[in-house]
Design a protein around this motif. Structure first.
Motif, PDB file in Angstrom:
ATOM      1  N   HIS A  87      -4.733   0.334  -7.374  1.00  0.00           N
ATOM      2  CA  HIS A  87      -6.136   0.052  -7.072  1.00  0.00           C
ATOM      3  C   HIS A  87      -6.567   1.094  -6.057  1.00  0.00           C
ATOM      4  N   ARG A  88      -7.470   2.001  -6.447  1.00  0.00           N
ATOM      5  CA  ARG A  88      -7.868   3.108  -5.601  1.00  0.00           C
ATOM      6  C   ARG A  88      -9.215   2.818  -4.933  1.00  0.00           C
ATOM      7  N   SER A  89      -9.366   3.279  -3.696  1.00  0.00           N
ATOM      8  CA  SER A  89     -10.603   3.057  -2.957  1.00  0.00           C
ATOM      9  C   SER A  89     -11.640   4.109  -3.344  1.00  0.00           C
ATOM     10  N   ASP A 114      -9.008   5.823   1.249  1.00  0.00           N
ATOM     11  CA  ASP A 114      -7.853   5.051   1.696  1.00  0.00           C
ATOM     12  C   ASP A 114      -6.765   5.223   0.650  1.00  0.00           C
ATOM     13  N   ASP A 153     -11.241   7.920  -2.730  1.00  0.00           N
ATOM     14  CA  ASP A 153      -9.862   7.987  -2.231  1.00  0.00           C
ATOM     15  C   ASP A 153      -9.810   8.119  -0.711  1.00  0.00           C
ATOM     16  N   ARG A 177     -11.666  -1.891   6.320  1.00  0.00           N
ATOM     17  CA  ARG A 177     -10.263  -1.605   6.005  1.00  0.00           C
ATOM     18  C   ARG A 177     -10.006  -0.098   5.946  1.00  0.00           C
ATOM     19  N   ILE A 178     -10.932   0.663   5.348  1.00  0.00           N
ATOM     20  CA  ILE A 178     -10.769   2.119   5.245  1.00  0.00           C
ATOM     21  C   ILE A 178     -10.716   2.750   6.633  1.00  0.00           C
ATOM     22  N   GLN A 216       0.843  -1.186   0.000  1.00  0.00           N
ATOM     23  CA  GLN A 216       0.000   0.000   0.000  1.00  0.00           C
ATOM     24  C   GLN A 216       0.883   1.243   0.000  1.00  0.00           C
ATOM     25  N   TYR A 219      -3.531   0.755  -3.376  1.00  0.00           N
ATOM     26  CA  TYR A 219      -2.730  -0.466  -3.296  1.00  0.00           C
ATOM     27  C   TYR A 219      -2.122  -0.766  -4.666  1.00  0.00           C
ATOM     28  N   LEU A 244     -14.410  -3.688   2.807  1.00  0.00           N
ATOM     29  CA  LEU A 244     -13.814  -2.449   2.305  1.00  0.00           C
ATOM     30  C   LEU A 244     -13.946  -1.336   3.340  1.00  0.00           C
ATOM     31  N   GLU A 271     -11.063  -7.040  -3.069  1.00  0.00           N
ATOM     32  CA  GLU A 271     -12.515  -6.882  -3.021  1.00  0.00           C
ATOM     33  C   GLU A 271     -13.210  -8.085  -2.402  1.00  0.00           C
TER      34      GLU A 271
END
Length: 486
Positions: free
Chosen positions: A63-65, A70, A68, A189-190, A3, A73, A186, A179
């Motif tokens: 790989h964006r949340s 978070d 954004d 994790r954020i 990350q 990765y 998700l 995912e």
């Protein structure tokens, strides 16, 4: 899983269609050492592909949340091949420096597609300018600042040219693994990552806070007593246009090291800053804008510890330097630069450069997203530290030995770097095999005559060399014939 931290992610936020934040390594080669004795595009591309497959950030993508909230990765890019990231330009006017400069500038200021691995390359063939071997070729590798700082570029340079073992192709997680927990996973994790980074900020804040507080108090006192001088408001603080310019000058490191002996604590970086200072002064005088005070420069510092030398991403701290463009005498300017840089380094040591870097790396990503939201689209770019510097001077030590690519001798190595409104010029100082190259990236409303500015760099070096030579060898001055009276 890899990350990215908040300092890496910040470069995604400050990029805009008008402001690319890619950093570019530019290599020039003599093709006669290649297997057939001439340029071979397919052979070079396949070699680049083999190298990139072994470097996670070069063969993986972001790989964006959502929103954004978070930090991104690094995940697998299916069916990766370097050829998809490479452009080939064959020179039409083979001996045209203008065409070479235009092509490299257009390439540098085109943004990298952030939906793919964050790099691309330009191969230029059929170059016959005077300063290069016959039928030379060049390779420019541009990396998004999110995945790379100057030291990352040097690590890639060493791997491309065989100074570091290439290794085996890497294996990265795929998007589906991130995912797997669904919306609940998700969200968890954020929230977890934002809390963790908030906690991680406490230690560097406790180390950096008191020192920064004292600096602010001292700065306020200096301002109230009018002791603090104001930096010069030069053309380098103006907004840029879309026409970028670039050029570089090379200087013998052997000569520079001889010049170092004029001051006990003089560094190659001090000499480079003084050469740049003299060039800016001469150029401003040429434009009838004689400076009356110093200009502020941002100087990135490498904060990598032992074992982090090959790490991707950004391990840097930013130092602000006063560049004495108002001082005409080159030796006096060098003394001023040396004193300022020594003092700044001592301040950095007291604060702890790693602590400042850790503080920037652990800003909660949700906070960055909130700042971006309230400042509008690309608003964070407007918060760039132009107030503490209108130019950037970045010094990166390159390999001290001659390198080759599949047998093709690398004849020179320099770089291009991003500029933005308020930061009108980026000076990339890169050493290679006995030469220190100083390149400048800007726009043509800031540096209207780039060739003249490069000449200014070379004349600034000559003035400094002559002044130091006279200081180190006073007998030379005594032996000069007396000037005739008018």
């Amino acid at each position: 899983m890899r990350q990215f931290h908040s300092l890496d992610r910040l470069f995604l936020d400050i990029e805009s269609p008008e402001t690319s934040v890619g950093i570019t390594a530019l290599y020039f080669y003599d093709p006669t050492g290649l297997p057939e004795g001439k340029f071979d595009y397919d052979l070079i591309v396949e070699h680049i592909n083999q190298v990139m497959l072994t470097i996670p950030v070069m063969c993986g993508k972001l790989h964006r949340s959502p929103l954004d909230l978070d930090n991104p990765y690094l995940v697998e890019q299916p069916n990766f091949h370097a050829a998809d990231h490479i452009i080939h330009h064959e020179m039409e006017d083979t001996n045209s420096i203008k065409e070479l400069s235009r092509v490299t500038n257009d390439y540098q200021y085109t943004c990298i597609d952030t939906k793919k691995p964050l790099w691309d390359a330009l191969i230029i063939s059929n170059i016959n300018v005077k300063t290069l071997p016959k039928d030379a070729f060049a390779i420019a590798v541009k990396m998004h600042h999110t995945i790379a700082d100057g030291m990352t570029g040097i690590d890639l340079t060493c791997k491309l040219h065989g100074l570091v073992p290439i290794g085996k192709p890497v294996s990265l997680p795929n998007k589906s693994e991130l995912e797997a927990g669904g919306i609940l996973g998700l969200g968890t994790r954020i929230i977890s990552n934002n809390i963790k980074q908030s906690i991680k900020m406490l230690k560097p804040i406790s180390q950096v806070g008191p020192q920064l507080g004292m600096k602010l108090i001292n700065r306020s006192f200096d301002t109230l007593t009018n002791v603090l001088a104001k930096p010069e408001q030069t053309r380098f603080a103006n907004p840029l246009n879309n026409n970028r310019v670039w050029g570089y000058a090379g200087f013998e490191i052997k000569k520079l090291k001889q010049m170092q002996s004029v001051l006990p604590t003089c560094t190659l970086n001090d000499l480079a800053c003084t050469i740049i200072s003299g060039a800016i002064r001469e150029y401003l005088e040429y434009k009838n804008e004689t400076p009356q005070s110093f200009i502020k420069a941002l100087a990135p510092l490498n904060t990598r510890t032992k074992g982090q030398e090959a790490d991707a991403g950004n391990e840097i701290n930013i130092m602000s330097l006063d560049i004495p463009i108002h001082i005409e005498d080159p030796l006096e300017a060098l003394v001023t630069v040396n004193k300022a840089s020594t003092l700044k380094k001592q301040e950095q040591e007291k604060i702890g450069p790693q602590s400042v870097s850790e503080l920037a790396k652990n800003v909660p990503p949700a906070l960055l997203s909130y700042i971006s939201l309230i400042t509008g689209k690309n608003g964070i770019a407007n918060l760039a530290p132009a107030s503490i510097g209108n130019i950037v001077i970045s010094n990166v030590r390159g390999p001290d030995v001659e390198m080759n690519l599949l047998g093709a001798k690398m004849t020179n190595f320099t770089g291009l770097a991003p500029v933005m409104d308020g930061i009108g010029a980026f000076f990339a100082v890169v050493s290679y095999n006995g030469t220190l190259n100083i390149s400048v990236s800007s726009s043509d409303n800031i540096i209207e005559e780039p060739k003249y500015f490069i000449d200014c760099l070379e004349r600034s070096f000559s003035r400094l060399e002559n002044k130091i030579s006279t200081r180190l060898n006073p007998a030379k001055e005594m032996l000069k014939p007396a000037k005739k009276s008018a």
